[in-house]
Design a protein around this motif. Sequence first.
Motif, PDB file in Angstrom:
ATOM      1  N   VAL A  43      33.004  43.945  33.944  1.00 28.93           N
ATOM      2  CA  VAL A  43      34.219  44.393  33.924  1.00 28.93           C
ATOM      3  C   VAL A  43      34.800  45.095  32.550  1.00 28.93           C
ATOM      4  O   VAL A  43      34.299  44.294  31.655  1.00 28.93           O
ATOM      5  CB  VAL A  43      35.238  43.635  34.578  1.00 28.93           C
ATOM      6  N   HIS A  56      42.731  46.030  33.616  1.00 27.83           N
ATOM      7  CA  HIS A  56      41.512  46.251  33.971  1.00 27.83           C
ATOM      8  C   HIS A  56      41.013  47.917  34.143  1.00 27.83           C
ATOM      9  O   HIS A  56      41.622  48.694  34.738  1.00 27.83           O
ATOM     10  CB  HIS A  56      41.013  45.795  35.475  1.00 27.83           C
ATOM     11  N   CYS A  85      40.562  44.153  40.310  1.00 27.02           N
ATOM     12  CA  CYS A  85      39.456  45.170  40.741  1.00 27.02           C
ATOM     13  C   CYS A  85      39.598  45.570  42.148  1.00 27.02           C
ATOM     14  O   CYS A  85      39.272  46.733  42.500  1.00 27.02           O
ATOM     15  CB  CYS A  85      38.171  44.758  40.478  1.00 27.02           C
ATOM     16  N   TYR A 118      34.914  48.463  36.856  1.00 27.67           N
ATOM     17  CA  TYR A 118      33.815  47.194  37.061  1.00 27.67           C
ATOM     18  C   TYR A 118      32.807  47.823  37.982  1.00 27.67           C
ATOM     19  O   TYR A 118      32.857  48.746  38.431  1.00 27.67           O
ATOM     20  CB  TYR A 118      34.494  46.193  37.914  1.00 27.67           C
TER      21      TYR A 118
END
Length: 122
Positions: free
Chosen positions: A58, A65, A14, A68
Amino acid sequence: MRIRAFGVDDVEACGRLLAARHHRDRAAEPALAARYEDPEVCARLIHDALESRAVGAVAVNGDHHLGYQLAIPGDDLRGRHMWTGLEHHASAPDAGPEVVRHVYAELAAGWVADGRLHHYVV
């Protein structure tokens, strides 16, 4: 896409999302500080938020990813609220706007259940 609770294992990935978001923001506003394009600097900001009672979620797709959001609970003049600062949210440029909506929806349900009806995002 799967939404899950934010954990310490998400900080590094993140941090990269946040650095990439800041890079895009600086393209529009070059006066912003360049140091926040460094993923390590951004990971430290996220780590510090977690140490300041931040909670979050998230969005992931496998090991990727997508986005988030973190927020810090507060009880002050704003009432029972959640505060999402500038460094507390980012999404991958290829994730699309829906990822932000899904992450927030996951978090907001718990906040409302906890009586935190005011949600502020910078």
